[in-house]
Write a protein that holds these residues in place. Structure first.
Motif, short mmCIF file in Angstrom:
data_model
loop_
_atom_site.label_atom_id
_atom_site.label_comp_id
_atom_site.label_asym_id
_atom_site.label_seq_id
_atom_site.Cartn_x
_atom_site.Cartn_y
_atom_site.Cartn_z
N GLY A 209 -5.76 6.98 4.03
CA GLY A 209 -5.37 7.04 5.46
C GLY A 209 -3.88 7.16 5.53
O GLY A 209 -3.56 7.87 6.34
N SER B 249 -25.47 1.01 4.59
CA SER B 249 -25.81 0.00 5.59
C SER B 249 -24.73 -0.01 6.66
O SER B 249 -23.64 0.65 6.63
N ASN C 246 -10.49 -3.08 3.75
CA ASN C 246 -9.30 -3.96 3.27
C ASN C 246 -9.89 -5.39 3.07
O ASN C 246 -10.71 -6.02 3.90
N GLN D 206 -21.66 0.06 1.29
CA GLN D 206 -21.57 -1.01 2.74
C GLN D 206 -20.61 -0.68 3.65
O GLN D 206 -19.29 -0.54 3.51
N GLY D 207 -21.26 -0.48 4.95
CA GLY D 207 -20.38 -0.16 6.21
C GLY D 207 -20.32 1.47 6.18
O GLY D 207 -19.29 2.00 5.68
N PHE D 208 -21.36 1.92 6.90
CA PHE D 208 -21.39 3.68 6.94
C PHE D 208 -20.57 3.96 8.28
O PHE D 208 -21.31 4.52 8.99
N ASN E 249 -27.95 -6.09 4.05
CA ASN E 249 -26.65 -6.09 3.40
C ASN E 249 -26.34 -6.96 1.96
O ASN E 249 -25.77 -6.26 1.27
N LYS F 123 0.80 -1.19 0.03
CA LYS F 123 0.01 -0.04 -0.09
C LYS F 123 0.95 1.12 -0.09
O LYS F 123 0.67 2.23 -0.86
N LEU G 200 -16.09 -5.06 6.49
CA LEU G 200 -15.16 -6.08 6.47
C LEU G 200 -14.44 -6.84 5.36
O LEU G 200 -14.81 -6.46 4.49
N ASN H 114 -8.03 2.66 -0.66
CA ASN H 114 -8.08 3.05 0.98
C ASN H 114 -6.87 3.73 1.26
O ASN H 114 -6.50 3.79 2.65
P1 NAD Z 1 -15.75 1.95 11.36
O1 NAD Z 1 -15.75 1.04 12.55
O2 NAD Z 1 -15.82 3.32 11.33
O3 NAD Z 1 -16.92 1.48 10.50
C1 NAD Z 1 -17.15 0.24 9.88
C2 NAD Z 1 -18.61 0.09 9.67
O4 NAD Z 1 -18.92 -1.22 9.22
C3 NAD Z 1 -19.59 0.33 10.97
O5 NAD Z 1 -20.83 1.18 10.56
C4 NAD Z 1 -20.20 -1.02 11.00
O6 NAD Z 1 -21.55 -1.05 11.66
C5 NAD Z 1 -20.19 -1.50 9.70
N1 NAD Z 1 -20.35 -2.80 9.54
C6 NAD Z 1 -19.61 -4.09 10.59
N2 NAD Z 1 -19.96 -5.06 10.06
C7 NAD Z 1 -20.56 -5.06 9.03
C8 NAD Z 1 -21.35 -5.96 8.17
N3 NAD Z 1 -21.03 -7.17 8.46
N4 NAD Z 1 -22.12 -5.54 7.20
C9 NAD Z 1 -22.29 -4.30 7.00
N5 NAD Z 1 -21.51 -3.37 7.70
C10 NAD Z 1 -20.80 -3.73 8.76
O7 NAD Z 1 -14.39 1.49 10.59
P2 NAD Z 1 -13.54 2.27 9.50
O8 NAD Z 1 -12.31 2.79 9.92
O9 NAD Z 1 -14.42 2.84 8.69
O10 NAD Z 1 -12.85 0.93 8.71
C11 NAD Z 1 -13.69 0.35 7.69
C12 NAD Z 1 -12.72 -0.55 6.94
O11 NAD Z 1 -11.93 0.27 6.15
C13 NAD Z 1 -12.22 -1.78 7.60
O12 NAD Z 1 -11.90 -3.04 6.61
C14 NAD Z 1 -10.75 -0.96 7.58
O13 NAD Z 1 -9.44 -2.00 8.04
C15 NAD Z 1 -10.55 -0.19 6.45
N6 NAD Z 1 -9.64 0.91 6.42
C16 NAD Z 1 -9.87 1.92 7.40
C17 NAD Z 1 -9.00 3.12 7.36
C18 NAD Z 1 -9.42 4.30 8.01
O14 NAD Z 1 -8.50 5.13 8.04
N7 NAD Z 1 -10.29 4.18 8.96
C19 NAD Z 1 -7.95 2.98 6.63
C20 NAD Z 1 -7.68 1.93 5.51
C21 NAD Z 1 -8.66 1.02 5.56
#
Ligand code: NAD
Length: 424
Positions: A353, A249, A325, A225-227, A287, A102, A303, A350
């Protein structure tokens, strides 16, 4: 267990086996020199440490912690620290390798690392977490540092944990060392713009992809997906450019409105109620239904393994931008290629970050802090350049964007290994 044994990974479906297979494929694609290939298959260093921690009831718990440093040829290692009951050293090694790629894709001067402590932070008090973090940091004090390895938050670690790491490291050294971690609170030298950076970077790559594919931004439909942090920011920033968010979602379910959902208000609704479900004017969807929606852009931002062999046939998006990821399994990627879906792979989509984490480190080393506008401008420049370079590789080799991103990344690291030579 010795690293050599670990590399023969007992779990053929595990993340380390997947990471090694991806490296093998990239090595074949770019005709990687065998000596360099042998070096890149193995992490530079994997530490296993005991973390004795006094619990609130006076008993002692001895946790196990890991730090894997995959490669340092292009600069110090960079990568998150995860607190989770189910982590193991193989996945820590895999994530360290992915971080190397990355950082190389966006061409920032880092190699990859990852760390973890096997614990259940949801069952620990703040004091227990602090004592465990401080002892873990002390066990790693010789192998981390601004010139060696710079940790950052991952699952169940946050700016407060980074602040404890920074303070512990600084106490050991005898002076303040803010650049030892990123993702710190802004009061300690955290960067402006870090919170939105991954979502913002993702949006830059989507914008560039839509340009290349001749798609109109205005009115384009987007499902998220994943808000959470990444998905919520990507939705808000994308909407500002013209597309409409038709679905979102979280772990409890999703909401859908083909005419568009105001992202900012949806963030507020989720903050109030804990879920996106029930947002006024939307229908509830699952979802799985969200992933099957006909849309221009699908952003899996939750996820790993969200899009797999069992549901990929239903995916009807034109572009998938991997905010999370590893949201697409290798088997699903093949089907998406056959369907002509344009996938912007995680190590590119991604990388915003880690790019702003790099800015935080630079600011910390210089003790000179940038405005948020400056952070965002520099992020845009790096993301657009990385997208263009990966797209050119994709066009030239006729491979998908994931293979192209790996080819760019492995090629860059290989060149650094090659010109440095093998010591002694
Ligand atoms: P977060 O915890 O803020 O958000 C995750 C969201 O996904 C939450 O709203 C949660 O309810 C939802 N979720 C969990 N299980 C779920 C499911 N089975 N179906 C649908 N939604 C689901 O986390 P984030 O920081 O936004 O990270 C999300 C992804 O992005 C992860 O894979 C993380 O590794 C990746 N990522 C994050 C960053 C960062 O800077 N935050 C950087 C690179 C990659």
């Amino acid at each position: 267990m010795a690293t050599e044994e670990l590399l023969t990974d007992e779990n053929p479906d595990g993340p380390l086996a997947a990471a090694l297979t991806q490296l093998d494929e990239a090595a074949r694609l770019i005709g990687l020199d065998d000596a360099v290939y042998q070096k890149l298959r193995k992490p530079k260093r994997v530490m296993t440490v005991s973390v004795p921690t006094r619990m609130d009831d006076g008993t002692l718990r001895v946790f196990t912690g890991y730090r894997a440093q995959h490669n340092m040829d292009r600069g110090p290692c960079k990568g998150g620290i995860r607190y989770h009951p189910d982590v193991n050293v193989e996945e820590v090694m895999a994530r360290a390798m992915w971080m190397t790629w990355k950082c190389a894709v966006v061409n920032i001067p880092y190699g990859g690392a990852n760390g973890a402590v096997i614990c259940n932070p949801k069952e620990m008090s703040e004091g227990e977490l602090e004592r465990m973090t401080r002892r873990f940091t002390t066990e790693l004090v010789e192998v981390i540092g601004p010139e060696k390895d710079i940790p950052a938050p991952d699952v169940y670690t946050n700016p407060q944990v980074m602040a404890w790491i920074m303070d512990t490291y600084s106490m050991q050294k005898g002076y303040s060392v803010p650049a030892v971690v990123t993702g710190k609170p802004v009061a300690l030298g955290g960067s402006l713009g870090r919170e939105a950076a991954t979502g913002r970077g993702c949006v830059f790559t989507i914008r560039e992809a839509m340009k290349r594919l001749g798609m109109r931004m205005e009115g384009a439909s987007v499902a998220v997906q994943g808000f959470g942090n990444v998905g919520g920011w990507a939705a808000r920033l994308l909407q500002e450019l013209g597309p409409k968010i038709i679905a979102a979602s979280d772990s409890t379910g999703g909401c859908f409105n083909p005419d568009g959902i105001p992202a900012e208000e949806l963030v507020a609704h989720k903050a109030r109620s804990g879920t996106v479900v029930g947002f006024p004017g939307t229908d509830e969807i699952t979802n799985e239904e969200l992933l099957a929606l006909e849309c221009d852009v699908l952003i899996p931002a939750a996820l790993e393994n969200a899009i797999h062999a069992g549901n990929v046939a239903n995916v009807s998006a034109r572009i998938i931008a991997e905010g999370a990821n590893g949201p697409t399994t290798p088997a699903a990627q093949e089907v998406l290629n056959d369907k002509g879906v344009f996938v912007i792979p995680d190590i590119l989509a991604n990388a915003g970050g880690v790019t702003v984490s790099y800015f935080e480190w630079v600011q910390g080393l210089q003790a000179y802090f940038w405005s948020e506008d400056e952070v965002n401008e520099q992020l845009e420049e790096i993301m657009v350049r990385a997208f263009d370079e990966v797209y050119a590789e994709h066009a030239e080799r006729g491979c998908d964007m994931r293979a192209a991103a790996m080819a760019v990344a492995v090629g860059r690291v290989a060149e650094a290994v090659h010109v440095r030579g093998i010591y002694p």
